[in-house]
Design an enzyme around this catalytic site. Sequence first.
Site, PDB file in Angstrom:
ATOM      1  N   GLY A 171       1.118  -0.107  -5.018  1.00 38.04           N
ATOM      2  CA  GLY A 171      -0.162  -0.805  -5.077  1.00 38.04           C
ATOM      3  C   GLY A 171      -0.893  -0.426  -6.339  1.00 38.04           C
ATOM      4  N   ASN A 198      -0.860   1.583   5.564  1.00 41.06           N
ATOM      5  CA  ASN A 198       0.166   0.810   4.861  1.00 41.06           C
ATOM      6  C   ASN A 198       0.865  -0.065   5.896  1.00 41.06           C
ATOM      7  OD1 ASN A 198       3.504   1.625   3.705  1.00 41.06           O
ATOM      8  ND2 ASN A 198       2.287  -0.144   3.208  1.00 41.06           N
ATOM      9  N   GLY A 199       0.854  -1.372   5.676  1.00 36.50           N
ATOM     10  CA  GLY A 199       1.510  -2.273   6.623  1.00 36.50           C
ATOM     11  C   GLY A 199       0.658  -3.500   6.856  1.00 36.50           C
ATOM     12  N   CYS A 225       0.806  -1.211   0.000  1.00 37.06           N
ATOM     13  CA  CYS A 225       0.000   0.000   0.000  1.00 37.06           C
ATOM     14  C   CYS A 225       0.842   1.265   0.000  1.00 37.06           C
ATOM     15  CB  CYS A 225      -0.911   0.059   1.226  1.00 37.06           C
ATOM     16  SG  CYS A 225      -2.059  -1.302   1.300  1.00 37.06           S
TER      17      CYS A 225
END
Length: 497
Positions: A51, A126-127, A25
């Site tokens: 992404g 994100n992650g 992401c």
Amino acid sequence: MTDLTTNPFESDPHNPDDDGFHEECGVFGVWNSPDAAALTALGLHALQHRGQEASGIVSLGEKGFRSHKGLGLVGDIFGDARVMAGLPGRAAVGHNRYATAGETALRNVQPLYADFAFGGFAVAHNGNLTNALTLRRQLVRRGCLFQSSTDSEVFVHLIAISLYATVLDRLIDALKQVDGAYSLVALHDGALMGVRDPLGVRPLVLGRLGADQNNAWVLASETCALDIVGAEFVRDIEPGEIVIIDDDGVRSIKPFAETASRFCIFEYIYFARPDSVVEGTPVYEARKGIGRELAIESGVDADVVVPVPDSGVPAAMGYSKEAGIPFELGIIRNHYVGRTFIEPTDSIRHLGVKLKHSANRAMLEGKRVILVDDSIVRGTTSKKIVEMVRGAGAKEVHMRISSPPTTHSCFYGIDTPEREKLLAAKHNVEEMARIIGADSLAFISLDGLYRALGRRGRDARDPGYCDACFTGDYSIPLTDLQGHPERKPALLALNGV
Ligand code: SF4
């Protein structure tokens, strides 16, 4: 962000030619610009490499929050002026998604949005949360109704049920319950917020626009997204830091106990865009340095150094300079191959790699070739590329890899196959060389990688980076896998939730 109902560790089950890592992401946020949504679309475009499956933007204007999400590339989703006109306001957050297993349902596309008693709240992540299933199970038992199958929705429910009064205190309460790697941008009525996890595994930067854009503040996964909108880099958000951006400026708080940071070392090798500056280091320079170190460690007589494009290019340049062997573009990448185009029938599926890459015969014929690539995952792509280079008449093919052998899966936000599918998890370097058909194969050493990044080598007591996919040294607990290391979170989800 991980999908909890499908297998988060399959690279792309729809595409057997897909043999790489995928960033999952990219996030972007703007506070106080008249063009907040348009800037966010541009920022997401610059972060497209993080992404490519779906994108979303939530904006905040005088009439409240507006949202638009779609499947596909940023340009396709936000290229229509009518779509942008539907996202008014001077603040916005956006998200690019890499879908891990084909579940590209719109309900999973971020930013996630919820109406709380305290007002609207949008969040993009994100992650990957490593206790998301455990928390989700508890939340479902308490009556929470999940709308999506992403781990990121856990944040929304934890904030909703928190007993704290303010949004910020509720967010901190939620963050203290999650394990994992996360960079977040969040928007509510009064502020834009940016958060990095206590170890700072995933990146997040703060930038500022000029007077023509109200000196607006920008948050982004990488500096390349600041560049595209003309924002100046201010600083990296620090590990464990929350920044709160409102009309009074930027406030910072650090609600977690201080701990040694572990930034993802693979961002330097492959994920980040080469024109980004990550944690103070230009990615392009870092990659060239890694290539130089690789040449020092594993030099071999050859006529040309050839990168596997695109990500192998800077490392190959560094290798070539250090080794004094000419750099040539012996492989040309076709940038216009869509994923669906390479799934026709089994009988010609093996042509997939040739659609993506072509051998530049004039640079390869009769030559001893050093091929430089960033990683070997399953080995299928490396094998095809070696075959292709030999097919173009290369006399010898020596493969050099600008990362150490990938022996473990990533659970911190990068899509990798499960461990048994990683070539380096099952074979030593000689065996791998035989499997991919190279005359020789060498990877940069772990110490060499750290040296290339300015350290004296890897200090096991305080590595300073996450390198778990090379070492198995997972610094964030893998709570959802506890007691079931062989299982995938998706299976636990089916059993438990
Ligand atoms: Fe990055 Fe590897 Fe750590 Fe994942 S396991 S965060 S890819 S270094």
